[in-house]
Write an enzyme that holds these catalytic residues in place. Structure first.
Site, PDB file in Angstrom:
ATOM      1  N   ASN A 140      -3.409   6.381  -2.377  1.00  0.00           N
ATOM      2  CA  ASN A 140      -3.190   6.507  -0.928  1.00  0.00           C
ATOM      3  C   ASN A 140      -2.562   7.844  -0.547  1.00  0.00           C
ATOM      4  OD1 ASN A 140      -4.416   4.160  -0.195  1.00  0.00           O
ATOM      5  ND2 ASN A 140      -2.542   2.939  -0.246  1.00  0.00           N
ATOM      6  N   HIS A 195      -0.761  -2.650  -7.388  1.00  0.00           N
ATOM      7  CA  HIS A 195      -1.512  -2.224  -6.205  1.00  0.00           C
ATOM      8  C   HIS A 195      -3.013  -2.297  -6.474  1.00  0.00           C
ATOM      9  CE1 HIS A 195      -2.600   1.068  -3.093  1.00  0.00           C
ATOM     10  NE2 HIS A 195      -2.623  -0.121  -2.544  1.00  0.00           N
ATOM     11  N   SER A 204       0.827  -1.213   0.000  1.00  0.00           N
ATOM     12  CA  SER A 204       0.000   0.000   0.000  1.00  0.00           C
ATOM     13  C   SER A 204       0.855   1.256   0.000  1.00  0.00           C
ATOM     14  CB  SER A 204      -0.825   0.077   1.282  1.00  0.00           C
ATOM     15  OG  SER A 204      -1.719  -0.965   1.365  1.00  0.00           O
ATOM     16  N   GLU A 216      -3.185   0.050  -9.740  1.00  0.00           N
ATOM     17  CA  GLU A 216      -2.037   0.943  -9.936  1.00  0.00           C
ATOM     18  C   GLU A 216      -0.824   0.081 -10.283  1.00  0.00           C
ATOM     19  OE1 GLU A 216      -2.705   4.813  -7.077  1.00  0.00           O
ATOM     20  OE2 GLU A 216      -1.835   3.061  -6.119  1.00  0.00           O
TER      21      GLU A 216
HETATM   22  N1  CAA Z   1     -16.800  -9.820  -4.295  1.00  0.00           N
HETATM   23  C1  CAA Z   1     -17.676  -9.698  -5.293  1.00  0.00           C
HETATM   24  N2  CAA Z   1     -18.664  -8.766  -5.288  1.00  0.00           N
HETATM   25  C2  CAA Z   1     -18.758  -7.980  -4.208  1.00  0.00           C
HETATM   26  C3  CAA Z   1     -17.860  -8.037  -3.125  1.00  0.00           C
HETATM   27  C4  CAA Z   1     -16.854  -9.008  -3.200  1.00  0.00           C
HETATM   28  N3  CAA Z   1     -15.939  -9.130  -2.240  1.00  0.00           N
HETATM   29  N4  CAA Z   1     -18.195  -7.081  -2.212  1.00  0.00           N
HETATM   30  C5  CAA Z   1     -19.255  -6.431  -2.697  1.00  0.00           C
HETATM   31  N5  CAA Z   1     -19.597  -6.967  -3.899  1.00  0.00           N
HETATM   32  C6  CAA Z   1     -20.628  -6.485  -4.810  1.00  0.00           C
HETATM   33  C7  CAA Z   1     -22.032  -6.805  -4.354  1.00  0.00           C
HETATM   34  O1  CAA Z   1     -22.457  -8.044  -4.859  1.00  0.00           O
HETATM   35  C8  CAA Z   1     -22.819  -5.651  -4.941  1.00  0.00           C
HETATM   36  O2  CAA Z   1     -23.054  -5.824  -6.307  1.00  0.00           O
HETATM   37  P1  CAA Z   1     -24.314  -5.116  -7.063  1.00  0.00           P
HETATM   38  O3  CAA Z   1     -24.321  -3.673  -6.649  1.00  0.00           O
HETATM   39  O4  CAA Z   1     -24.001  -5.297  -8.513  1.00  0.00           O
HETATM   40  O5  CAA Z   1     -25.477  -5.878  -6.570  1.00  0.00           O
HETATM   41  C9  CAA Z   1     -21.860  -4.484  -4.855  1.00  0.00           C
HETATM   42  O6  CAA Z   1     -20.550  -5.052  -4.806  1.00  0.00           O
HETATM   43  C10 CAA Z   1     -22.148  -3.634  -3.653  1.00  0.00           C
HETATM   44  O7  CAA Z   1     -22.029  -4.450  -2.487  1.00  0.00           O
HETATM   45  P2  CAA Z   1     -23.011  -4.361  -1.237  1.00  0.00           P
HETATM   46  O8  CAA Z   1     -24.416  -4.100  -1.670  1.00  0.00           O
HETATM   47  O9  CAA Z   1     -22.748  -5.560  -0.366  1.00  0.00           O
HETATM   48  O10 CAA Z   1     -22.489  -3.165  -0.376  1.00  0.00           O
HETATM   49  P3  CAA Z   1     -22.312  -1.641  -0.725  1.00  0.00           P
HETATM   50  O11 CAA Z   1     -23.261  -1.144  -1.751  1.00  0.00           O
HETATM   51  O12 CAA Z   1     -22.287  -1.016   0.609  1.00  0.00           O
HETATM   52  O13 CAA Z   1     -20.845  -1.583  -1.373  1.00  0.00           O
HETATM   53  C11 CAA Z   1     -18.496  -1.443  -1.306  1.00  0.00           C
HETATM   54  C12 CAA Z   1     -19.750  -2.129  -0.753  1.00  0.00           C
HETATM   55  C13 CAA Z   1     -18.302  -1.845  -2.767  1.00  0.00           C
HETATM   56  C14 CAA Z   1     -17.347  -1.964  -0.466  1.00  0.00           C
HETATM   57  C15 CAA Z   1     -18.665   0.120  -1.223  1.00  0.00           C
HETATM   58  O14 CAA Z   1     -19.067   0.487   0.067  1.00  0.00           O
HETATM   59  C16 CAA Z   1     -17.387   0.857  -1.555  1.00  0.00           C
HETATM   60  O15 CAA Z   1     -17.041   1.057  -2.714  1.00  0.00           O
HETATM   61  N6  CAA Z   1     -16.655   1.306  -0.503  1.00  0.00           N
HETATM   62  C17 CAA Z   1     -15.404   2.043  -0.657  1.00  0.00           C
HETATM   63  C18 CAA Z   1     -14.293   1.079  -0.866  1.00  0.00           C
HETATM   64  C19 CAA Z   1     -12.974   1.793  -1.069  1.00  0.00           C
HETATM   65  O16 CAA Z   1     -12.849   3.007  -1.039  1.00  0.00           O
HETATM   66  N7  CAA Z   1     -11.927   0.970  -1.277  1.00  0.00           N
HETATM   67  C20 CAA Z   1     -10.581   1.468  -1.408  1.00  0.00           C
HETATM   68  C21 CAA Z   1      -9.883   1.381  -0.075  1.00  0.00           C
HETATM   69  S1  CAA Z   1      -8.233   1.974  -0.159  1.00  0.00           S
HETATM   70  C22 CAA Z   1      -7.377   0.642  -0.701  1.00  0.00           C
HETATM   71  O17 CAA Z   1      -7.864  -0.429  -0.926  1.00  0.00           O
HETATM   72  C23 CAA Z   1      -5.920   0.868  -0.926  1.00  0.00           C
HETATM   73  C24 CAA Z   1      -5.012   0.592   0.173  1.00  0.00           C
HETATM   74  O18 CAA Z   1      -3.830   0.410  -0.126  1.00  0.00           O
HETATM   75  C25 CAA Z   1      -5.413   0.568   1.591  1.00  0.00           C
HETATM   76  P1  NAD Z   2      -4.090  -9.489   5.764  1.00  0.00           P
HETATM   77  O1  NAD Z   2      -3.553  -9.373   7.148  1.00  0.00           O
HETATM   78  O2  NAD Z   2      -5.552  -9.669   5.562  1.00  0.00           O
HETATM   79  O3  NAD Z   2      -3.357 -10.721   5.017  1.00  0.00           O
HETATM   80  C1  NAD Z   2      -1.970 -10.931   5.030  1.00  0.00           C
HETATM   81  C2  NAD Z   2      -1.757 -12.452   4.968  1.00  0.00           C
HETATM   82  O4  NAD Z   2      -0.384 -12.724   4.720  1.00  0.00           O
HETATM   83  C3  NAD Z   2      -2.114 -13.156   6.289  1.00  0.00           C
HETATM   84  O5  NAD Z   2      -3.086 -14.130   5.986  1.00  0.00           O
HETATM   85  C4  NAD Z   2      -0.792 -13.805   6.735  1.00  0.00           C
HETATM   86  O6  NAD Z   2      -0.981 -15.091   7.313  1.00  0.00           O
HETATM   87  C5  NAD Z   2      -0.045 -13.916   5.420  1.00  0.00           C
HETATM   88  N1  NAD Z   2       1.408 -13.940   5.531  1.00  0.00           N
HETATM   89  C6  NAD Z   2       2.203 -13.169   6.310  1.00  0.00           C
HETATM   90  N2  NAD Z   2       3.511 -13.462   6.068  1.00  0.00           N
HETATM   91  C7  NAD Z   2       3.522 -14.434   5.099  1.00  0.00           C
HETATM   92  C8  NAD Z   2       4.549 -15.145   4.414  1.00  0.00           C
HETATM   93  N3  NAD Z   2       5.835 -14.904   4.654  1.00  0.00           N
HETATM   94  N4  NAD Z   2       4.178 -16.059   3.479  1.00  0.00           N
HETATM   95  C9  NAD Z   2       2.881 -16.309   3.215  1.00  0.00           C
HETATM   96  N5  NAD Z   2       1.853 -15.649   3.836  1.00  0.00           N
HETATM   97  C10 NAD Z   2       2.177 -14.745   4.767  1.00  0.00           C
HETATM   98  O7  NAD Z   2      -3.540  -8.229   4.976  1.00  0.00           O
HETATM   99  P2  NAD Z   2      -4.151  -7.506   3.676  1.00  0.00           P
HETATM  100  O8  NAD Z   2      -5.077  -6.442   4.098  1.00  0.00           O
HETATM  101  O9  NAD Z   2      -4.586  -8.567   2.713  1.00  0.00           O
HETATM  102  O10 NAD Z   2      -2.836  -6.778   3.116  1.00  0.00           O
HETATM  103  C11 NAD Z   2      -1.840  -7.465   2.405  1.00  0.00           C
HETATM  104  C12 NAD Z   2      -0.987  -6.462   1.655  1.00  0.00           C
HETATM  105  O11 NAD Z   2      -1.816  -5.723   0.754  1.00  0.00           O
HETATM  106  C13 NAD Z   2      -0.275  -5.429   2.526  1.00  0.00           C
HETATM  107  O12 NAD Z   2       0.960  -5.111   1.949  1.00  0.00           O
HETATM  108  C14 NAD Z   2      -1.226  -4.236   2.466  1.00  0.00           C
HETATM  109  O13 NAD Z   2      -0.576  -3.015   2.711  1.00  0.00           O
HETATM  110  C15 NAD Z   2      -1.679  -4.330   1.016  1.00  0.00           C
HETATM  111  N6  NAD Z   2      -2.984  -3.690   0.718  1.00  0.00           N
HETATM  112  C16 NAD Z   2      -3.996  -3.729   1.641  1.00  0.00           C
HETATM  113  C17 NAD Z   2      -5.219  -3.132   1.326  1.00  0.00           C
HETATM  114  C18 NAD Z   2      -6.379  -3.175   2.290  1.00  0.00           C
HETATM  115  O14 NAD Z   2      -7.367  -2.473   2.087  1.00  0.00           O
HETATM  116  N7  NAD Z   2      -6.326  -3.973   3.353  1.00  0.00           N
HETATM  117  C19 NAD Z   2      -5.409  -2.517   0.081  1.00  0.00           C
HETATM  118  C20 NAD Z   2      -4.351  -2.521  -0.842  1.00  0.00           C
HETATM  119  C21 NAD Z   2      -3.136  -3.104  -0.505  1.00  0.00           C
END
Ligand code: CAA
Ligand code: NAD
Length: 306
Positions: free
Chosen positions: A212, A162, A141, A174
């Site tokens: 991010n 990503h 991330s 990404e």
């Molecule tokens: N697999 C397959 N389909 C899924 C699913 C999954 N895991 N999760 C949800 N869906 C589908 C549902 O079936 C539903 O489909 P339809 O609309 O076509 O019926 C749709 O997605 C919406 O799901 P829900 O009705 O259960 O729930 P919702 O409308 O509240 O949406 C959400 C859920 C898609 C998660 C929405 O709330 C959302 O977009 N949230 C923001 C998510 C976001 O910003 N993600 C980025 C996070 S940052 C990141 O990831 C980067 C990082 O490095 C940390």
């Molecule tokens: P998570 O904790 O759900 O899963 C990580 C998994 O890795 C765990 O199941 C753990 O048992 C396994 N693991 C740890 N060390 C290992 C090894 N050496 N070999 C095999 N498996 C091992 O974490 P996550 O949220 O899936 O995040 C995973 C990566 O993706 C991180 O780098 C995170 O920053 C990135 N990421 C997370 C998100 C998010 O929304 N959570 C979004 C984008 C990217």
């Protein structure tokens, strides 16, 4: 716009010399299981590796459930095809607790814990053991791609892929270019991203990449707003959903992403940019120390059924 656009598209192996047909995903948690799912949906053979057999079992369950959601949409006019779609995609995913079982893939994507030294150890091992043509990628991330790849020799066949959570729904990928990635590897990654139904954007190896870097300040300000008691968590979340059109409020999103992941992302952004907006947030540190990680632990800003 259909959120699942591209999911039924089959991967075309003839379109590139470096076409990727087999994928290993290391880390079977939240992200790894989603990456394995979309790869299998696109017709690829997948090996999903995690240290823990329990996590692999949980991942398989969630992949099966999520494949069914996808299948119900693709085959909404012919329910008899649903089971077959789920089975075919599901059967393309092998699981293992040993990374050695996944070495023989064209692409290995790492989705393990967000810790630099642990990721480096894994990549050094993969670099040593995987066939020469194999492309290595990290789903980090926030950590620098160049730093993760410091110890590997195949720097030209290494980059960032990503994904966003939930992987089957979020349409973005990404593609992160480290300093040494070859044009051929970059093109193969872009093409593979499209083949699994994602729209690919490119970013240099900069802190937080595109998404991010922009989500970080928003998330940090929301956490501080709640910490100061300016508004309730519910009102902060409702505010951004109804006032700014976001699908989730920032505190709901933090629970969804995982508060540990949130903390790591902000920490790395602060180390790299020194921008005070990314400074440690005592409330977030406390919640993570108490194991309140959001949905995955059952409690974060809100509580969830296990
Ligand atoms: N697999 C397959 N389909 C899924 C699913 C999954 N895991 N999760 C949800 N869906 C589908 C549902 O079936 C539903 O489909 P339809 O609309 O076509 O019926 C749709 O997605 C919406 O799901 P829900 O009705 O259960 O729930 P919702 O409308 O509240 O949406 C959400 C859920 C898609 C998660 C929405 O709330 C959302 O977009 N949230 C923001 C998510 C976001 O910003 N993600 C980025 C996070 S940052 C990141 O990831 C980067 C990082 O490095 C940390
Ligand atoms: P998570 O904790 O759900 O899963 C990580 C998994 O890795 C765990 O199941 C753990 O048992 C396994 N693991 C740890 N060390 C290992 C090894 N050496 N070999 C095999 N498996 C091992 O974490 P996550 O949220 O899936 O995040 C995973 C990566 O993706 C991180 O780098 C995170 O920053 C990135 N990421 C997370 C998100 C998010 O929304 N959570 C979004 C984008 C990217």
């Amino acid at each position: 716009m259909n959120k699942l656009v591209g999911l039924t598209r089959n991967f075309s192996s003839s379109s590139s010399l470096n076409a990727i047909k087999t994928v290993t995903v290391v880390g079977g948690g939240l992200m790894g299981s989603g990456i394995a799912q979309v790869s299998a949906q696109a017709g690829q053979n997948v090996t999903l590796v995690d240290l823990s057999p329990d996590i692999l079992q949980k991942s398989q369950k969630s992949i099966e459930n999520n494949l069914r959601r996808v299948a119900k949409k693709i085959h909404k006019d012919d329910a008899s095809k649903i089971d077959n779609y789920v089975k075919e995609s599901f059967d393309r995913i092998k699981v293992s607790t040993k990374v050695e079982d996944g070495l023989n893939s064209d692409l290995i994507i790492e989705a393990i814990v967000e810790k630099l030294d642990i990721k480096q150890q894994l990549f050094n091992k993969l670099d040593e053991l995987a066939p020469q043509h194999t492309i290595l990628a990290t789903n980090t991330s926030s950590i620098s791609i160049n730093e993760i790849g410091t110890g590997i020799k195949r720097k030209d066949r290494f980059g960032g892929l990503h994904f966003f959570n939930p992987v089957p729904v979020m349409r973005l990928l990404e593609v992160i270019k480290g300093d040494h990635i070859s044009e051929e590897t970059y093109q193969a990654m872009m093409e593979w991203g499209k083949s699994v139904g994602k729209t690919c954007i490119t970013c240099k190896d900069t802190p937080g990449f595109v998404v991010n870097r922009l989500l970080g300040p928003y998330s940090a300000e929301a956490l501080r707003m709640y910490e100061r008691g300016d508004a309730t968590k519910e009102d902060i979340d409702i505010g951004m959903k109804l006032g700014a059109g976001y699908p989730m409020g920032p505190l709901e999103l933090a629970d969804y992403t995982g508060l540990d992941t949130n903390k790591f992302v902000l920490q790395v952004l602060y180390e790299k940019t020194k921008d005070p907006v990314f400074k440690p947030i005592p409330l977030l540190d406390k919640m993570v120390a108490e194991g309140k990680l959001g949905i995955k632990s059952g409690e974060g800003f809100y509580t969830y059924k296990k």
